[in-house]
Write a protein that holds these residues in place. Structure first.
Motif, PDB file in Angstrom:
ATOM      1  N   ARG A  67      -8.787   6.682   7.245  1.00  0.00           N
ATOM      2  CA  ARG A  67      -8.304   7.653   8.234  1.00  0.00           C
ATOM      3  C   ARG A  67      -9.402   8.600   8.697  1.00  0.00           C
ATOM      4  NH1 ARG A  67      -4.253  11.549   6.659  1.00  0.00           N
ATOM      5  NH2 ARG A  67      -4.289  12.063   8.874  1.00  0.00           N
ATOM      6  N   HIS A  68     -10.287   8.980   7.783  1.00  0.00           N
ATOM      7  CA  HIS A  68     -11.265  10.030   8.091  1.00  0.00           C
ATOM      8  C   HIS A  68     -12.651   9.482   8.435  1.00  0.00           C
ATOM      9  CE1 HIS A  68      -8.455  13.185   7.049  1.00  0.00           C
ATOM     10  NE2 HIS A  68      -8.191  12.588   5.901  1.00  0.00           N
ATOM     11  N   THR A  69     -12.797   8.172   8.514  1.00  0.00           N
ATOM     12  CA  THR A  69     -14.075   7.570   8.867  1.00  0.00           C
ATOM     13  C   THR A  69     -13.950   6.909  10.238  1.00  0.00           C
ATOM     14  OG1 THR A  69     -14.573   7.140   6.541  1.00  0.00           O
ATOM     15  CG2 THR A  69     -15.859   5.918   8.187  1.00  0.00           C
ATOM     16  N   PRO A  70     -14.719   7.346  11.218  1.00  0.00           N
ATOM     17  CA  PRO A  70     -14.602   6.780  12.568  1.00  0.00           C
ATOM     18  C   PRO A  70     -14.750   5.258  12.573  1.00  0.00           C
ATOM     19  CG  PRO A  70     -15.966   8.752  12.601  1.00  0.00           C
ATOM     20  CD  PRO A  70     -15.704   8.435  11.160  1.00  0.00           C
ATOM     21  N   GLN A  71     -13.799   4.588  13.201  1.00  0.00           N
ATOM     22  CA  GLN A  71     -13.781   3.142  13.402  1.00  0.00           C
ATOM     23  C   GLN A  71     -13.741   2.333  12.100  1.00  0.00           C
ATOM     24  OE1 GLN A  71     -16.776   1.853  16.219  1.00  0.00           O
ATOM     25  NE2 GLN A  71     -15.740   2.901  17.906  1.00  0.00           N
ATOM     26  N   ALA A  72     -13.353   2.956  11.018  1.00  0.00           N
ATOM     27  CA  ALA A  72     -13.248   2.225   9.749  1.00  0.00           C
ATOM     28  C   ALA A  72     -12.033   1.299   9.773  1.00  0.00           C
ATOM     29  CB  ALA A  72     -13.147   3.195   8.586  1.00  0.00           C
ATOM     30  N   ILE A  73     -12.085   0.269   8.922  1.00  0.00           N
ATOM     31  CA  ILE A  73     -11.008  -0.724   8.802  1.00  0.00           C
ATOM     32  C   ILE A  73     -10.754  -0.981   7.319  1.00  0.00           C
ATOM     33  CG2 ILE A  73     -10.304  -3.110   9.267  1.00  0.00           C
ATOM     34  CD1 ILE A  73     -12.332  -3.105  11.583  1.00  0.00           C
ATOM     35  N   THR A  74      -9.485  -1.030   6.951  1.00  0.00           N
ATOM     36  CA  THR A  74      -9.142  -1.512   5.620  1.00  0.00           C
ATOM     37  C   THR A  74      -8.118  -2.622   5.753  1.00  0.00           C
ATOM     38  OG1 THR A  74      -8.567  -0.869   3.352  1.00  0.00           O
ATOM     39  CG2 THR A  74      -7.261   0.108   5.131  1.00  0.00           C
ATOM     40  N   VAL A  75      -7.695  -3.200   4.634  1.00  0.00           N
ATOM     41  CA  VAL A  75      -6.727  -4.300   4.655  1.00  0.00           C
ATOM     42  C   VAL A  75      -5.575  -3.967   3.715  1.00  0.00           C
ATOM     43  CG1 VAL A  75      -8.333  -6.136   5.301  1.00  0.00           C
ATOM     44  CG2 VAL A  75      -8.088  -5.525   2.887  1.00  0.00           C
ATOM     45  N   CYS A  76      -4.376  -4.376   4.108  1.00  0.00           N
ATOM     46  CA  CYS A  76      -3.199  -4.153   3.271  1.00  0.00           C
ATOM     47  C   CYS A  76      -2.042  -4.960   3.844  1.00  0.00           C
ATOM     48  CB  CYS A  76      -2.842  -2.662   3.198  1.00  0.00           C
ATOM     49  SG  CYS A  76      -2.276  -1.963   4.759  1.00  0.00           S
ATOM     50  N   SER A  77      -0.906  -4.868   3.197  1.00  0.00           N
ATOM     51  CA  SER A  77       0.331  -5.444   3.725  1.00  0.00           C
ATOM     52  C   SER A  77       1.077  -4.383   4.526  1.00  0.00           C
ATOM     53  CB  SER A  77       1.205  -5.933   2.572  1.00  0.00           C
ATOM     54  OG  SER A  77       2.555  -6.065   2.968  1.00  0.00           O
ATOM     55  N   HIS A  78       1.944  -4.829   5.420  1.00  0.00           N
ATOM     56  CA  HIS A  78       2.765  -3.860   6.154  1.00  0.00           C
ATOM     57  C   HIS A  78       3.706  -3.121   5.211  1.00  0.00           C
ATOM     58  CE1 HIS A  78       4.968  -7.645   6.037  1.00  0.00           C
ATOM     59  NE2 HIS A  78       6.089  -7.056   6.365  1.00  0.00           N
ATOM     60  N   PHE A  79       4.054  -3.716   4.062  1.00  0.00           N
ATOM     61  CA  PHE A  79       4.933  -3.039   3.112  1.00  0.00           C
ATOM     62  C   PHE A  79       4.240  -1.838   2.452  1.00  0.00           C
ATOM     63  CE2 PHE A  79       6.843  -7.349   3.063  1.00  0.00           C
ATOM     64  CZ  PHE A  79       8.132  -6.991   3.436  1.00  0.00           C
ATOM     65  N   SER A  80       2.917  -1.904   2.293  1.00  0.00           N
ATOM     66  CA  SER A  80       2.197  -0.830   1.595  1.00  0.00           C
ATOM     67  C   SER A  80       2.217   0.480   2.373  1.00  0.00           C
ATOM     68  CB  SER A  80       0.745  -1.251   1.329  1.00  0.00           C
ATOM     69  OG  SER A  80       0.703  -2.348   0.448  1.00  0.00           O
ATOM     70  N   VAL A  81       2.332   0.388   3.691  1.00  0.00           N
ATOM     71  CA  VAL A  81       2.314   1.597   4.534  1.00  0.00           C
ATOM     72  C   VAL A  81       3.547   1.616   5.427  1.00  0.00           C
ATOM     73  CG1 VAL A  81      -0.185   1.936   4.491  1.00  0.00           C
ATOM     74  CG2 VAL A  81       0.802   0.354   6.147  1.00  0.00           C
ATOM     75  N   LEU A  82       4.673   1.264   4.858  1.00  0.00           N
ATOM     76  CA  LEU A  82       5.895   1.011   5.613  1.00  0.00           C
ATOM     77  C   LEU A  82       6.257   2.156   6.549  1.00  0.00           C
ATOM     78  CD1 LEU A  82       7.935  -1.284   5.805  1.00  0.00           C
ATOM     79  CD2 LEU A  82       9.315  -0.119   4.085  1.00  0.00           C
ATOM     80  N   TRP A  83       6.201   3.391   6.054  1.00  0.00           N
ATOM     81  CA  TRP A  83       6.548   4.555   6.872  1.00  0.00           C
ATOM     82  C   TRP A  83       5.321   5.406   7.204  1.00  0.00           C
ATOM     83  CZ3 TRP A  83       9.573   3.510   2.324  1.00  0.00           C
ATOM     84  CH2 TRP A  83      10.796   2.891   2.611  1.00  0.00           C
ATOM     85  N   ARG A  84       4.335   5.404   6.341  1.00  0.00           N
ATOM     86  CA  ARG A  84       3.184   6.300   6.496  1.00  0.00           C
ATOM     87  C   ARG A  84       2.328   5.942   7.717  1.00  0.00           C
ATOM     88  NH1 ARG A  84       0.080   9.358   2.798  1.00  0.00           N
ATOM     89  NH2 ARG A  84      -1.378  10.554   4.069  1.00  0.00           N
TER      90      ARG A  84
END
Length: 307
Positions: free
Chosen positions: A232-249
């Protein structure tokens, strides 16, 4: 509830005798016999072999007896659960999960459940995939949420949904509008990855090898919260996860989930697991029903958004 036909049938099947069933039910043996004959006529089969020494179930009778007994047990369980939910005061439900689901998914589910059942308390233990699998097999937790690459043994799977590896990035990121994002497209951007050994990292590294490329993370951690905040705080950064991990956030933080073209990233499922062959308390059953309903709905919404 059992009809008289089935009640009388089961009494004779259990006792093996009309006279004994008559004494137990305080009903004349002739009345019991008529009801059984009526049941046999309706089903078109003989349920008992009648001998001088008693009544012996036929194969058809044994099938019916097993079914009636199971129906009675199910009814008893249902009534116990209803009474249990009405009588819940202080019940502890033990949950286990891997790190990604402790960030957003489970805190949200548990908070929603307690709005309806404030007497239920939760203990959430977070571990590696191997630890969670061992806890659920040993019945050291009541429910486990786990991303899996293959069916788990010695546990009961309550529900499962596809949980592909997705890119998580800011909604203003250049890749959001690009169609068909592949592994090679990630080179120009700061990459944020979970530690080696997790299922998601295994699939990501496998995709890199299959694509003949190497990507070195700018930041890695065994803590998903750290990965998320760094992204979130690094310009143009990318991470990987499932849609369930960040369901509402993800929605709250204007983050976007984007699939990649690499098919090897689609091999995981999210599984809700319980110990095998174990009767569940009312609070656990209610929580499972709510979790399955919410996750099913949210997964359906995500599939619709995906198009």
């Amino acid at each position: 509830m059992l009809t008289n036909e089935l009640r009388y049938f089961l009494a004779v099947a259990t006792s093996g005798s009309l006279s004994t069933a008559s004494e137990q039910l305080y009903v004349a043996g002739s009345a019991i016999s008529r009801q059984i004959q009526k049941l046999e006529t309706r089903l078109g089969v003989t349920l008992f072999e009648r001998h001088a020494r008693g009544m012996i179930l036929t194969d058809a009778g044994q099938i019916l007896a097993n079914h009636v007994r199971k129906s009675m047990r199910d009814m008893e369980y249902a009534l116990a659960e209803i009474q249990g939910l009405k009588a819940v005061r202080k019940t502890l439900v033990r949950i286990a999960c891997t790190d990604g689901m402790a960030f957003d998914l489970l805190p949200g589910l548990l908070a929603r459940f307690r709005q309806h059942y404030p007497g239920v308390s939760f203990d959430l233990q977070v571990g590696s995939a191997m630890q969670v699998a061992e806890w659920i097999r040993r019945s050291e937790c009541d429910v486990a949420f786990q991303f899996s690459l293959a069916p788990e043994k010695e546990v009961e799977i309550i529900a499962a949904w596809p949980a592909p590896v997705l890119l998580l990035l800011d909604s203003a990121h250049p890749l959001v509008q690009q169609s068909g994002v592949a592994i090679d497209d990630l080179h120009p951007y700061p990459l944020v990855l979970p530690e080696a050994g997790t299922t998601i990292r295994q699939l990501f590294d496998l995709s890199c090898r299959m694509a003949g490329t190497f990507l070195e993370p700018a930041f890695s951690s065994n803590n998903f919260s750290a990965l998320y905040e760094f992204t979130r705080h690094t310009p143009q950064a990318i991470t990987v996860c499932s849609h369930f991990s960040v369901l509402w956030r993800a929605r709250l933080d204007a983050m976007t989930l984007k699939p990649m073209t690499n098919t090897s990233l689609s091999q995981r499922t999210l599984q809700i697991q319980v110990p095998g062959s174990k009767h569940r308390p009312a609070a656990v059953s209610a929580f499972l029903a709510m979790a399955e309903h919410i996750l099913g709905e949210e997964h359906g919404k995500w599939m619709q958004d995906l198009g």
